[in-house]
Design an enzyme around this catalytic site. Structure first.
Site, PDB file in Angstrom:
ATOM      1  N   GLY A  15     -23.767   3.129   8.958  1.00 47.42           N
ATOM      2  CA  GLY A  15     -24.048   2.775  10.343  1.00 47.42           C
ATOM      3  C   GLY A  15     -23.522   3.792  11.330  1.00 47.42           C
ATOM      4  N   GLN A  44     -23.267   3.884  -1.984  1.00 48.47           N
ATOM      5  CA  GLN A  44     -22.895   2.776  -2.862  1.00 48.47           C
ATOM      6  C   GLN A  44     -24.070   2.025  -3.482  1.00 48.47           C
ATOM      7  OE1 GLN A  44     -19.523   0.357  -1.477  1.00 48.47           O
ATOM      8  NE2 GLN A  44     -19.040   1.988  -0.037  1.00 48.47           N
ATOM      9  N   VAL A  79      -8.009   3.308  12.419  1.00 50.47           N
ATOM     10  CA  VAL A  79      -7.807   2.503  13.625  1.00 50.47           C
ATOM     11  C   VAL A  79      -6.883   1.342  13.279  1.00 50.47           C
ATOM     12  CG1 VAL A  79      -8.941   0.944  15.271  1.00 50.47           C
ATOM     13  CG2 VAL A  79     -10.001   3.129  14.680  1.00 50.47           C
ATOM     14  N   CYS A 160     -24.338  -6.294   0.237  1.00 50.71           N
ATOM     15  CA  CYS A 160     -25.376  -6.295  -0.800  1.00 50.71           C
ATOM     16  C   CYS A 160     -25.261  -7.532  -1.674  1.00 50.71           C
ATOM     17  CB  CYS A 160     -25.308  -5.042  -1.658  1.00 50.71           C
ATOM     18  SG  CYS A 160     -26.789  -4.868  -2.668  1.00 50.71           S
ATOM     19  N   ASP A 303     -22.101  -3.951   8.265  1.00 51.18           N
ATOM     20  CA  ASP A 303     -21.456  -5.060   7.567  1.00 51.18           C
ATOM     21  C   ASP A 303     -20.470  -5.844   8.422  1.00 51.18           C
ATOM     22  OD1 ASP A 303     -22.890  -4.131   5.434  1.00 51.18           O
ATOM     23  OD2 ASP A 303     -21.182  -3.323   4.330  1.00 51.18           O
ATOM     24  N   LYS A 311     -25.863  -8.252   4.355  1.00 50.15           N
ATOM     25  CA  LYS A 311     -25.182  -7.023   4.766  1.00 50.15           C
ATOM     26  C   LYS A 311     -25.630  -5.888   3.840  1.00 50.15           C
ATOM     27  CE  LYS A 311     -21.167  -9.640   6.393  1.00 50.15           C
ATOM     28  NZ  LYS A 311     -21.364  -9.429   7.830  1.00 50.15           N
ATOM     29  N   THR A 312     -26.609  -5.105   4.296  1.00 48.48           N
ATOM     30  CA  THR A 312     -27.168  -4.036   3.469  1.00 48.48           C
ATOM     31  C   THR A 312     -27.418  -2.785   4.295  1.00 48.48           C
ATOM     32  OG1 THR A 312     -29.489  -4.605   3.900  1.00 48.48           O
ATOM     33  CG2 THR A 312     -28.405  -5.756   2.067  1.00 48.48           C
ATOM     34  N   ALA A 314     -30.207  -1.303   4.248  1.00 49.60           N
ATOM     35  CA  ALA A 314     -31.556  -1.496   4.785  1.00 49.60           C
ATOM     36  C   ALA A 314     -31.499  -2.199   6.138  1.00 49.60           C
ATOM     37  CB  ALA A 314     -32.394  -2.314   3.801  1.00 49.60           C
ATOM     38  N   CYS A 347     -33.195  -6.402  -0.327  1.00 54.72           N
ATOM     39  CA  CYS A 347     -32.365  -6.424  -1.519  1.00 54.72           C
ATOM     40  C   CYS A 347     -33.193  -5.905  -2.692  1.00 54.72           C
ATOM     41  CB  CYS A 347     -31.901  -7.857  -1.775  1.00 54.72           C
ATOM     42  SG  CYS A 347     -30.598  -7.947  -2.972  1.00 54.72           S
TER      43      CYS A 347
END
Length: 410
Positions: A15, A44, A79, A160, A303, A311-312, A314, A347
């Site tokens: 991202g 990943q 952070v 994923c 994510d 959460k992917t 894609a 997925c």
């Protein structure tokens, strides 16, 4: 190091890099800092294949410095705290970085403490996880001679969500190829109630479960691992089908010879403990614009975002242009009125060596296959197809490194 940037991006995963690249393509004069301590960046999605011995781990890793887009400043620090009222982030070295606009894309973290004995089991190599060390998964698979093979996932959101199933099916195919299927009891224990939330996909996967003689165990949440005796304990929810009510949980113990799991996952502490988190601890963003619900100069992607979709990577591919569009609008003094993200995620469910199903869907859990698949001569992506395997193993990694991370259209 200067202490103020126009745009600060926390996280140099998919991202963060993708959004920075797209922003700089739109306006190379933007003043952007990317904060991330990692030396390396990993692709990943291929770890599923690494864990099944059909992809080289080294091909999934590249030095982070080679991926930071030209024009962005990389601050290689972690952070520790977010200060949205001050428009600043605090680094673990104590330094504060001020921003005009903040994009949070730090991903998520694994919390081994949520399953008793998990940390010890991982340390001893008694369990394996493609999320943590896919090379170890492959070693466990190669050394397996039969017995109880259990695959499971936690009751937290995970990145994923299909990954625990992918290695399940690849392991089933591996056992079949090596004459171990009739010597093995394969179980898939999951907190969920169905194998997949889209009926078309579930119909295909139920046939895959039958093919490998997999015992599907719904409503099972892993709570404890005994690494010495190789026993995993599950909390099994009891439901009264007629009343639709849950009864008291039952503790189920299952001995294993092979155990693969996805670790429990949460947002990073600096997000979870900040004012930017929702009640569940995830980043509180508008699910269509990706803008924070309270702080207009903050956006989230990937994510960490509290979105009711999978959460992917894609999903990030569809979220990034919305974040970029809205941020550029705000910088130009306009409203962030792009609400076009409809929860798209996908997925790629590998079901055998050389076969895959591609589940694409939105917030409404509607099956939304990409029309571009027809150019690959794939007309029913809810069914197993060898061309989808080619997409997973060869095409998607190429697109990731050469187009997605460079901010180009895919």
């Amino acid at each position: 190091m200067k202490s103020h940037y126009q745009i600060v991006i926390v996280g140099a995963g998919t991202g963060g890099i993708m959004t920075a690249s797209q922003l700089l393509r739109e306006n190379p004069k933007l003043d952007i800092a990317i904060i991330d301590p990692a030396e390396n960046h990993y692709y990943q999605p291929a770890w599923t294949l690494v864990g099944a011995g059909t992809y080289d781990f080294e091909k999934t890793v590249r030095p982070m410095k080679t991926l930071i887009p030209d024009g962005a400043k990389w601050i290689q620090e972690a952070v520790s705290e977010l200060h949205p009222h001050e428009s600043s982030v605090e680094l673990s070295n104590g330094m504060k970085i001020d921003y005009d606009y903040l994009i949070l894309s730090p991903g998520l973290i694994y919390d081994y403490s949520m399953i008793e004995g998990l940390a010890e089991a991982l340390e001893k190599g008694v369990v394996c996880s493609n999320y943590i060390d896919p090379k170890h998964t492959w070693e466990c698979l190669k050394n397996f001679k039969g017995g109880n093979a259990i695959f499971t996932q936690p009751d937290t959101p995970i990145k994923c969500g299909g990954a625990p199933q992918k290695i399940l099916y690849l392991a089933g195919d591996y056992f079949r190829k090596h004459g171990l299927l009739n010597k093995t009891n394969i179980s898939f224990a999951t907190p969920g109630t169905v194998i997949f939330g889209i009926k078309k996909i579930a119909d295909t996967l139920n046939k895959v479960l039958e093919r490998y003689h997999i015992d599907f165990k719904p409503l099972h949440s892993p709570v404890k691992i005994d690494p010495e005796n190789k026993i995993v304990y599950f909390k099994k929810k009891k439901t009264n089908a007629q009343e639709g009510e849950s009864g008291p949980d039952e503790l189920v113990e299952m001995p294993f010879d092979l155990l693969h799991l996805a670790p429990p996952q949460t947002a990073p502490d600096f997000v979870r403990k900040s004012e930017l988190a929702n009640e569940q601890g995830w980043l509180d963003v508008n699910i269509h614009s990706m803008q924070h619900n309270k702080f207009d100069n903050v956006f989230g992607i990937g994510d960490v975002a509290g979105l009711p979709t999978a959460k992917t990577g894609a999903a990030i591919r569809k979220q990034a242009p919305v974040v970029v569009n809205n941020l550029l609008k705000i910088i130009a003094g306009k409203a962030a009125d792009d609400h076009s993200y409809q929860g798209y995620s996908s997925c790629p469910l590998v079901t055998a060596y050389g076969k895959m199903v591609l589940a694409e869907f939105n917030y409404k859990n509607e099956f939304t296959p990409d029309p571009m698949l027809k150019s690959m001569l794939v007309f029913n992506s809810h069914k197993e197809h060898w061309r989808l395997w080619i997409l997973k193993k060869y095409i998607l990694p190429y697109l990731y490194w050469n187009r997605m991370l460079k901010g180009k259209d895919v």
